[in-house]
Design a protein around this motif. Structure first.
Motif, mmCIF file in Angstrom:
data_model
loop_
_atom_site.group_PDB
_atom_site.id
_atom_site.type_symbol
_atom_site.label_atom_id
_atom_site.label_comp_id
_atom_site.label_asym_id
_atom_site.label_seq_id
_atom_site.Cartn_x
_atom_site.Cartn_y
_atom_site.Cartn_z
ATOM 1 N N VAL A 293 0.738 -1.041 0.112
ATOM 2 C CA VAL A 293 0.028 -0.070 0.235
ATOM 3 C C VAL A 293 0.903 1.156 -0.069
ATOM 4 C CG1 VAL A 293 -1.700 1.272 1.316
ATOM 5 C CG2 VAL A 293 -1.971 -1.071 1.156
ATOM 6 N N GLU A 294 0.815 2.183 -0.777
ATOM 7 C CA GLU A 294 1.574 3.187 -1.052
ATOM 8 C C GLU A 294 0.716 4.538 -0.513
ATOM 9 O OE1 GLU A 294 2.824 3.996 -4.946
ATOM 10 O OE2 GLU A 294 3.040 1.876 -5.488
ATOM 11 N N THR A 295 1.808 5.396 -0.007
ATOM 12 C CA THR A 295 1.406 6.870 0.557
ATOM 13 C C THR A 295 2.155 7.817 -0.186
ATOM 14 O OG1 THR A 295 3.100 6.772 2.357
ATOM 15 C CG2 THR A 295 0.548 5.697 2.729
ATOM 16 N N ASP A 296 1.639 9.044 -0.210
ATOM 17 C CA ASP A 296 2.301 9.818 -0.858
ATOM 18 C C ASP A 296 3.090 10.783 0.176
ATOM 19 O OD1 ASP A 296 0.675 11.909 0.355
ATOM 20 O OD2 ASP A 296 -0.630 12.459 -1.095
ATOM 21 N N GLU A 297 3.794 11.926 -0.398
ATOM 22 C CA GLU A 297 4.647 12.465 0.578
ATOM 23 C C GLU A 297 3.931 13.202 1.856
ATOM 24 O OE1 GLU A 297 2.893 15.402 -2.548
ATOM 25 O OE2 GLU A 297 3.987 13.486 -2.362
ATOM 26 N N ARG A 298 2.687 13.433 1.698
ATOM 27 C CA ARG A 298 2.050 14.067 2.971
ATOM 28 C C ARG A 298 1.300 12.865 3.692
ATOM 29 N NH1 ARG A 298 -2.281 18.061 0.774
ATOM 30 N NH2 ARG A 298 -2.469 16.473 -0.791
#
Length: 475
Positions: A293-298
């Motif tokens: 599962v990927e998250t963005d920079e925030r």
């Protein structure tokens, strides 16, 4: 306790608990894990919205508005109130009672729908596995065919103005004051800052709101924002734009905020400070390494329009993902995902999500602003109508504000609606339905609105878009 489910939802706020209930309504075996802990150490479902956000803030907004009207307005209605006194303890007790009733109701709904409500921490391990840690620290690994991540969000803390829970607080702490601050500093003139500032101003605080941006309410239509700023100033809210807070010093006598604007550096001495500069997703610690599962920079979990994470049978909804951090948006995403898991057709129309600011006057909107319509190259027309000539608004002694409608000239379709005035949060629903069903301005013109009602201002604004207003001067 079972360790195998069709669906496990991590998070019991306005995204998570409706997702769990809807999935169970489809006959699926469901568990909902939530780690919310109240000030007194007790636990409850409902997330920030029910426990420390939407519901308690609206309770205090309503109570403070009545207190203000009793002081300032009842005499105009011919009502002599004598000495009106504030009982803040009773006001807070009422607020807490409403919260308890609603959060307790979630448990009843879980029981009625056969959802396993589990209080503790959930952590996604990957491959449908969820680690559950109960309040005593005991861990258990659960298995699910589908996992819905709905962990919500939390207030952003400024490094230059850290929370201490007493003199410098977040939005939750601002709902728990046991005395009215003599002078209150609010950092951030967004939805939360304006609502909380309004509560304590009505109850007697001198309120100064520091906003780093040079534009007031940039997310709202510019005409509506200008009207709002004018009305808030008239109410005594001291809103300072372009004021960038540099730091804070706390002491026995209060807090000194240092901020910089176009005129230089200034110090502001206040009794308490509320920091309302936005919220961030609660994704830290939610995902084990290697889940995919990927998250963005925030910290937002990356998803597609159907809230799929890209990992098979793993979904994310609400404040944890892109889009406005609104409880009703979160709920609709949770319900959509539950329906999709059950093999049903479902979607969320992100073009018609309403926004509401529960100040007085209320501010509500849906769709495009005039600036957005212009930027998109749309040949549009505008219809506005003030509440001043509206009979119901006059009778309510709340005739400030207006309705503004924006329509595409090509096909007459309604593409934006904006209301500032009494009950704007209720009035906007008619316009959301109109946009959902692709109504035209003519449709609104031909819709009979009861008289006398506030909704007649919507009818008149629709007429005004074609120069046909009956109770106003057409331009």
């Amino acid at each position: 306790m079972s360790d195998s489910y069709d669906v496990i939802v991590i998070g019991g706020g306005p995204a998570g608990y409706p997702a769990a209930i809807r999935a169970a309504q489809h006959g699926l075996k469901v568990a909902c894990i939530d780690d919310w802990q109240n000030y007194d150490g007790s636990r409850s479902f409902g997330g920030t919205c029910l426990n420390a956000g939407c519901i308690p803030s609206k309770a205090l907004l309503e109570s403070s508005e009545l207190f203000h009207r009793a002081h300032e307005e009842f005499g105009v209605h011919g009502i002599k109130t004598g000495g009106v006194e504030l009982d803040l303890a009773a006001m807070q007790k009422r607020k807490a009672g409403i919260v308890t009733q609603l959060t307790g109701g979630i448990g009843q709904l879980f029981k009625a729908n056969k959802v396993s409500g589990m209080q503790g921490r959930g952590r996604f391990l990957g491959d449908g596995k969820v680690e559950f840690t109960d309040p005593d620290g005991k861990q258990q690994t659960l298995q699910a065919k589908h996992v819905i991540l709905a962990a919500g969000s939390q207030p952003i803390e400024l490094k230059s103005v850290p929370f201490d829970g007493k003199q410098v607080v977040d939005s939750w702490g601002a709902l728990e004051f046991d005395t009215v601050p003599g002078k209150l500093g609010v950092i951030g003139a967004g939805v939360i800052g304006l609502e909380l500032g309004s509560v304590w101003k009505r109850l007697g605080s001198e309120v100064v709101i520091l906003e780093a941006m040079d534009t007031f309410l940039p997310m709202a239509d510019a005409q509506i924002a200008r009207d709002a700023q004018r009305q808030f100033k008239k109410q005594g809210l001291d809103i300072r734009l372009g004021a960038k807070v540099q730091g804070a010093k706390t002491g026995k006598s209060g807090v000194t905020l240092s901020y910089e604007d176009k005129d230089g550096t200034h110090d502001l001495k206040v009794d308490k400070v509320i920091v309302c500069v936005g919220r961030k997703p609660c994704s830290a610690g939610l995902l084990a390494e290697g889940t995919g599962v990927e998250t963005d920079e925030r910290g937002f979990v990356k998803v597609d329009e159907e809230c799929r994470t890209g990992v098979q049978n793993t979904w994310a909804v609400g404040d944890l993902v892109r889009g406005p951090m609104l409880a009703h948006k979160a709920t609709e995403e949770g319900v959509m995902v539950a329906d999709l898991i059950a093999g049903k057709i479902a979607e969320v129309n992100y073009e018609v999500i309403p926004s509401v600011i529960y100040t007085a006057p209320e501010i509500a909107w849906v769709g495009k602003t005039e600036a957005q319509a212009k930027e998109a190259g749309i040949d549009y027309k505008v219809g506005t109508f003030p509440f001043a000539p509206n009979g119901r608004a006059k009778a309510m002694e709340q005739a400030a504000g207006m309705v503004k409608l924006i329509a595409n000239k090509r096909d007459d379709s309604l593409i934006g609606a904006h209301v500032i005035g009494p009950m704007a949060g209720e009035l906007i629903s008619e316009l959301v339905v109109a946009m959902e069903f692709q109504a035209s301005i003519e449709d609104l013109q031909r819709t009979i609105h009861a008289h006398p009602t506030l909704a007649e201002a919507i009818h008149e604004a629709a007429l005004a878009a074609d120069g046909k207003a009956l109770h106003g001067i057409n331009k």
